[in-house]
Design a protein around this motif. Structure first.
Motif, PDB file in Angstrom:
ATOM      1  N   GLN A  54     -98.533 -53.304 -18.818  1.00 31.18           N
ATOM      2  CA  GLN A  54     -97.947 -54.638 -18.765  1.00 31.18           C
ATOM      3  C   GLN A  54     -96.623 -54.612 -17.994  1.00 31.18           C
ATOM      4  O   GLN A  54     -96.366 -55.475 -17.159  1.00 31.18           O
ATOM      5  CB  GLN A  54     -97.711 -55.197 -20.167  1.00 31.18           C
ATOM      6  CG  GLN A  54     -97.126 -56.598 -20.149  1.00 31.18           C
ATOM      7  CD  GLN A  54     -96.930 -57.151 -21.554  1.00 31.18           C
ATOM      8  OE1 GLN A  54     -97.368 -56.560 -22.531  1.00 31.18           O
ATOM      9  NE2 GLN A  54     -96.281 -58.281 -21.648  1.00 31.18           N
ATOM     10  N   GLU A  55     -95.808 -53.624 -18.257  1.00 34.98           N
ATOM     11  CA  GLU A  55     -94.537 -53.489 -17.547  1.00 34.98           C
ATOM     12  C   GLU A  55     -94.788 -53.303 -16.050  1.00 34.98           C
ATOM     13  O   GLU A  55     -94.107 -53.886 -15.210  1.00 34.98           O
ATOM     14  CB  GLU A  55     -93.751 -52.306 -18.106  1.00 34.98           C
ATOM     15  CG  GLU A  55     -92.396 -52.112 -17.455  1.00 34.98           C
ATOM     16  CD  GLU A  55     -91.651 -50.903 -17.987  1.00 34.98           C
ATOM     17  OE1 GLU A  55     -90.436 -50.853 -17.748  1.00 34.98           O
ATOM     18  OE2 GLU A  55     -92.267 -50.024 -18.610  1.00 34.98           O
ATOM     19  N   GLN A  57     -97.398 -54.347 -14.303  1.00 35.51           N
ATOM     20  CA  GLN A  57     -97.849 -55.613 -13.722  1.00 35.51           C
ATOM     21  C   GLN A  57     -96.693 -56.599 -13.556  1.00 35.51           C
ATOM     22  O   GLN A  57     -96.591 -57.277 -12.532  1.00 35.51           O
ATOM     23  CB  GLN A  57     -98.950 -56.228 -14.590  1.00 35.51           C
ATOM     24  CG  GLN A  57    -100.239 -55.451 -14.519  1.00 35.51           C
ATOM     25  CD  GLN A  57    -101.262 -55.904 -15.543  1.00 35.51           C
ATOM     26  OE1 GLN A  57    -100.947 -56.615 -16.487  1.00 35.51           O
ATOM     27  NE2 GLN A  57    -102.497 -55.475 -15.352  1.00 35.51           N
ATOM     28  N   GLU A  58     -95.818 -56.662 -14.556  1.00 32.33           N
ATOM     29  CA  GLU A  58     -94.661 -57.561 -14.460  1.00 32.33           C
ATOM     30  C   GLU A  58     -93.736 -57.131 -13.335  1.00 32.33           C
ATOM     31  O   GLU A  58     -93.217 -57.968 -12.594  1.00 32.33           O
ATOM     32  CB  GLU A  58     -93.904 -57.597 -15.791  1.00 32.33           C
ATOM     33  CG  GLU A  58     -94.651 -58.311 -16.885  1.00 32.33           C
ATOM     34  CD  GLU A  58     -94.017 -58.145 -18.260  1.00 32.33           C
ATOM     35  OE1 GLU A  58     -92.992 -57.429 -18.381  1.00 32.33           O
ATOM     36  OE2 GLU A  58     -94.546 -58.729 -19.218  1.00 32.33           O
ATOM     37  N   TRP A  59     -93.536 -55.834 -13.198  1.00 34.36           N
ATOM     38  CA  TRP A  59     -92.665 -55.326 -12.147  1.00 34.36           C
ATOM     39  C   TRP A  59     -93.228 -55.661 -10.772  1.00 34.36           C
ATOM     40  O   TRP A  59     -92.528 -56.174  -9.909  1.00 34.36           O
ATOM     41  CB  TRP A  59     -92.483 -53.817 -12.330  1.00 34.36           C
ATOM     42  CG  TRP A  59     -91.504 -53.185 -11.389  1.00 34.36           C
ATOM     43  CD1 TRP A  59     -90.154 -53.168 -11.513  1.00 34.36           C
ATOM     44  CD2 TRP A  59     -91.804 -52.471 -10.187  1.00 34.36           C
ATOM     45  NE1 TRP A  59     -89.588 -52.483 -10.462  1.00 34.36           N
ATOM     46  CE2 TRP A  59     -90.586 -52.044  -9.636  1.00 34.36           C
ATOM     47  CE3 TRP A  59     -92.981 -52.150  -9.526  1.00 34.36           C
ATOM     48  CZ2 TRP A  59     -90.497 -51.315  -8.456  1.00 34.36           C
ATOM     49  CZ3 TRP A  59     -92.906 -51.412  -8.350  1.00 34.36           C
ATOM     50  CH2 TRP A  59     -91.672 -51.009  -7.835  1.00 34.36           C
ATOM     51  N   ALA A  61     -95.376 -58.032 -10.044  1.00 29.83           N
ATOM     52  CA  ALA A  61     -95.367 -59.489  -9.863  1.00 29.83           C
ATOM     53  C   ALA A  61     -93.987 -59.980  -9.454  1.00 29.83           C
ATOM     54  O   ALA A  61     -93.857 -60.881  -8.611  1.00 29.83           O
ATOM     55  CB  ALA A  61     -95.826 -60.186 -11.140  1.00 29.83           C
ATOM     56  N   SER A  62     -92.936 -59.403 -10.029  1.00 30.97           N
ATOM     57  CA  SER A  62     -91.585 -59.832  -9.676  1.00 30.97           C
ATOM     58  C   SER A  62     -91.284 -59.535  -8.205  1.00 30.97           C
ATOM     59  O   SER A  62     -90.661 -60.333  -7.520  1.00 30.97           O
ATOM     60  CB  SER A  62     -90.547 -59.168 -10.582  1.00 30.97           C
ATOM     61  OG  SER A  62     -90.409 -57.799 -10.275  1.00 30.97           O
ATOM     62  N   THR A  65     -93.493 -61.986  -5.955  1.00 33.15           N
ATOM     63  CA  THR A  65     -92.943 -63.343  -5.942  1.00 33.15           C
ATOM     64  C   THR A  65     -91.759 -63.421  -4.999  1.00 33.15           C
ATOM     65  O   THR A  65     -91.678 -64.313  -4.159  1.00 33.15           O
ATOM     66  CB  THR A  65     -92.516 -63.763  -7.363  1.00 33.15           C
ATOM     67  OG1 THR A  65     -93.657 -63.704  -8.207  1.00 33.15           O
ATOM     68  CG2 THR A  65     -91.936 -65.147  -7.368  1.00 33.15           C
ATOM     69  N   LEU A  79     -85.297 -59.069 -13.726  1.00 32.34           N
ATOM     70  CA  LEU A  79     -86.234 -58.575 -14.727  1.00 32.34           C
ATOM     71  C   LEU A  79     -85.487 -58.248 -15.997  1.00 32.34           C
ATOM     72  O   LEU A  79     -84.319 -57.878 -15.973  1.00 32.34           O
ATOM     73  CB  LEU A  79     -86.906 -57.287 -14.248  1.00 32.34           C
ATOM     74  CG  LEU A  79     -87.910 -57.415 -13.136  1.00 32.34           C
ATOM     75  CD1 LEU A  79     -88.366 -56.023 -12.704  1.00 32.34           C
ATOM     76  CD2 LEU A  79     -89.104 -58.223 -13.568  1.00 32.34           C
ATOM     77  N   ASP A  80     -86.195 -58.364 -17.097  1.00 36.19           N
ATOM     78  CA  ASP A  80     -85.657 -57.900 -18.361  1.00 36.19           C
ATOM     79  C   ASP A  80     -85.864 -56.392 -18.373  1.00 36.19           C
ATOM     80  O   ASP A  80     -86.994 -55.906 -18.372  1.00 36.19           O
ATOM     81  CB  ASP A  80     -86.427 -58.568 -19.511  1.00 36.19           C
ATOM     82  CG  ASP A  80     -85.996 -58.056 -20.863  1.00 36.19           C
ATOM     83  OD1 ASP A  80     -84.988 -57.326 -20.935  1.00 36.19           O
ATOM     84  OD2 ASP A  80     -86.672 -58.397 -21.843  1.00 36.19           O
ATOM     85  N   PRO A  84     -89.876 -52.506 -23.595  1.00 34.39           N
ATOM     86  CA  PRO A  84     -90.839 -53.393 -24.245  1.00 34.39           C
ATOM     87  C   PRO A  84     -90.966 -53.040 -25.723  1.00 34.39           C
ATOM     88  O   PRO A  84     -90.895 -51.871 -26.094  1.00 34.39           O
ATOM     89  CB  PRO A  84     -92.147 -53.116 -23.511  1.00 34.39           C
ATOM     90  CG  PRO A  84     -91.733 -52.505 -22.211  1.00 34.39           C
ATOM     91  CD  PRO A  84     -90.440 -51.800 -22.469  1.00 34.39           C
TER      92      PRO A  84
END
Length: 163
Positions: A54-55, A57-59, A61-62, A65, A79-80, A84
């Motif tokens: 998940q981390e 994918q979020e990384w 995606a950021s 974008t 990013l946070d 997690p």
């Protein structure tokens, strides 16, 4: 480093991952850049350093974008960077691996990935519930089927250690 990878992008990816992983990621990123056929390949290879799916994918995606919105600027979106919650729990595992077996796995991984093998082995060993899971997690960091096959062959006798 490949001429395809913007040095500014490389530097920002290096800072982002170093901050998240709290280790020197430059040698691994240089290897990723040398083998990358595009910046997207580089980013995908760099993202594999993040263990949590998940981390990762979020990384990615950021970055996607930001790169899409501002093609000239390769700064990642905010990013946070906190750990997690799924990783906050104590990472105590019950499976056993002898120092000799650990060294054999480390050497096999180092043959494929280089010095980052120590970091990956330590991180994945804390998260794995069995030797089989550990080896599968380590294999996920290898880019090609050929690398995975060599790693599997080098560690084949280790698989019988699962409890």
């Amino acid at each position: 480093m490949s001429d395809l990878i913007n040095p500014r992008l490389f530097a920002r990816v290096e800072r982002s991952l170093r901050k998240r992983l709290n280790v020197n990621v430059t040698p691994h990123l240089k290897r990723c850049a040398a083998h990358a056929k595009s910046e997207d390949d580089f980013m995908a290879a760099a993202a594999r350093m993040l263990i949590n799916q998940q981390e990762r994918q979020e990384w990615l995606a950021s970055w996607a974008t930001r790169r899409h919105n501002e093609s000239a600027d390769t700064t990642p979106a905010d990013l946070d960077t906190t750990t997690p919650s799924s990783l906050d729990a104590p990472l105590q595992r019950t499976f056993r691996i002898t120092p000799q077996q650990r060294e054999r796995v480390r050497e096999a991984l180092a043959n494929e990935l280089g010095p980052i093998a120590d970091l990956l082995l330590d991180n994945e060993a804390r998260r794995a519930d069995s030797v089989t899971e550990l080896l599968q997690r380590l294999e996920s960091h290898l880019e090609s089927d050929e690398q995975r096959a060599r790693f599997r062959q080098s560690t084949l006798s280790s698989r019988s250690l699962d409890a």
